[in-house]
Scaffold this active site. Structure first.
Site, PDB file in Angstrom:
ATOM      1  CG  ASP A  44      -1.769   1.208   1.312  1.00 18.78           C
ATOM      2  OD1 ASP A  44      -2.973   1.191   0.867  1.00 18.78           O
ATOM      3  OD2 ASP A  44      -1.345   2.044   1.963  1.00 18.78           O
ATOM      4  CE1 TYR A  49       0.562   7.859   2.580  1.00 17.16           C
ATOM      5  CE2 TYR A  49       1.045   5.749   1.879  1.00 17.16           C
ATOM      6  CZ  TYR A  49       0.229   6.664   2.577  1.00 17.16           C
ATOM      7  OH  TYR A  49      -0.745   6.236   3.052  1.00 17.16           O
ATOM      8  CE  LYS A  74      -3.723   4.885   0.767  1.00 15.46           C
ATOM      9  NZ  LYS A  74      -2.510   4.453   0.940  1.00 15.46           N
ATOM     10  CG  HIS A 107      -4.714   9.877   0.286  1.00 19.27           C
ATOM     11  ND1 HIS A 107      -3.359   9.855   0.118  1.00 19.27           N
ATOM     12  CD2 HIS A 107      -4.731   9.618   1.850  1.00 19.27           C
ATOM     13  CE1 HIS A 107      -2.795   9.257   1.206  1.00 19.27           C
ATOM     14  NE2 HIS A 107      -3.452   9.295   2.135  1.00 19.27           N
TER      15      HIS A 107
END
Length: 283
Positions: A44, A49, A74, A107
């Site tokens: 994930d 990120y 996401k 998200h």
């Protein structure tokens, strides 16, 4: 590895490996490779990120057939909207170096996420995504989206740990066939979770750690937990949860730990919403 079946028939691994806050690209790639080696098949990540490329590199190097891996990423808030979502998705696909993504999530319930959902429905119907879903959606926002669109989300990934168990949200997800995923299942170590007397006492009965008890608790509630670690021994520990079962008494003791309060942020808090919207990825 055990699997859970999503509402569209796709099978998703019952435990996943998350890479939130693993910003160093080399460390992220090595962590994902180690996790896959340890038996994880669900990885994930998210555009925000900043490590999709590292995850993609690990996927190419791991030696595991692509169809055996389940990759989630996401869409960030400033990528919301019909056209921008298609562009953001293509960027994630390129970063990961993949031809399709197993699970694509919105998200946050912010920005034009209705436009995003329409774009995601089209990408799903075109076979570019195997399942589409949500992240951090409260029950009201999730239900409103379900009632006004064609495709029911396969997943809603939310904060979930012993101190914030999201039972009411889980019941609503169950009603609509949405699989609940748990981010921060260890509450990022807050409230001395790893030395909690209740969790430690239950673990001692089975020769398991508090962390393993937490993940097992999620599994028995039908929740897919996403555990993160950069340490191989912890990765192995966190996936070694299929050889014991908590009793009803064990479960009831853990229920009593619930404070029903977020430890990380409330989407209904104006200051928090402003902060989330100030984090830009695409603009």
């Amino acid at each position: 590895m055990e699997y859970m079946t999503l509402n569209n028939g796709v099978k998703m691994p019952a435990v996943g490996f998350g890479v939130f806050q693993i910003m160093d690209q080399k460390v992220c790639e090595e962590s994902v490779l180690t996790a896959i080696c340890a038996g994880y098949r669900l990885i994930d990540t998210a555009a925000i990120y900043g490590n999709e490329k590292a995850v993609g590199s690990a996927i190419r190097k791991c030696g595991i057939p692509r169809e055996e891996l389940f990759i989630t990423t996401k869409l960030w808030v400033d990528g919301a909207g019909y056209e921008k979502t298609k562009q953001a998705f293509q960027k994630s696909l390129e970063n990961l170096g993949l031809e399709y993504i197993d699970l694509y999530l919105i998200h946050r319930p912010m920005g034009d996420y209705y436009g995003s959902w329409r774009a995601m429905e089209e990408l799903y119907e075109a076979g570019k995504i195997r399942a589409i879903g949500l992240s951090n959606f409260e029950s009201g926002r999730m239900i409103d989206l379900i009632l006004n669109n064609k495709v029911v989300p396969a997943v809603n990934q939310v904060e979930c740990h012993p101190f914030f168990q999201q039972e009411e949200a889980r019941v609503y997800m169950q009603e609509y066939g949405v699989r609940m995923e748990a981010w921060a299942p260890f509450a990022e170590g807050k409230n001395n979770i790893f030395t909690n007397e209740v969790l430690a006492d239950i673990g001692a009965k089975y020769g398991k750690s508090s962390a393993q008890v937490i993940l097992r608790y999620d599994l028995q509630r039908g929740i897919v937990p996403l555990a993160k670690s950069v340490h191989e021994n912890r990765m192995q520990e966190n996936i070694d949860i299929f050889d014991f079962e908590l009793t009803e008494d064990d479960m009831n003791r853990i229920v009593k730990l619930d404070n029903n309060t977020t430890l990380f942020g409330d989407n209904n808090n104006p200051k928090y919403v402003k902060m989330i919207n100030s984090v830009k990825l695409f603009s």
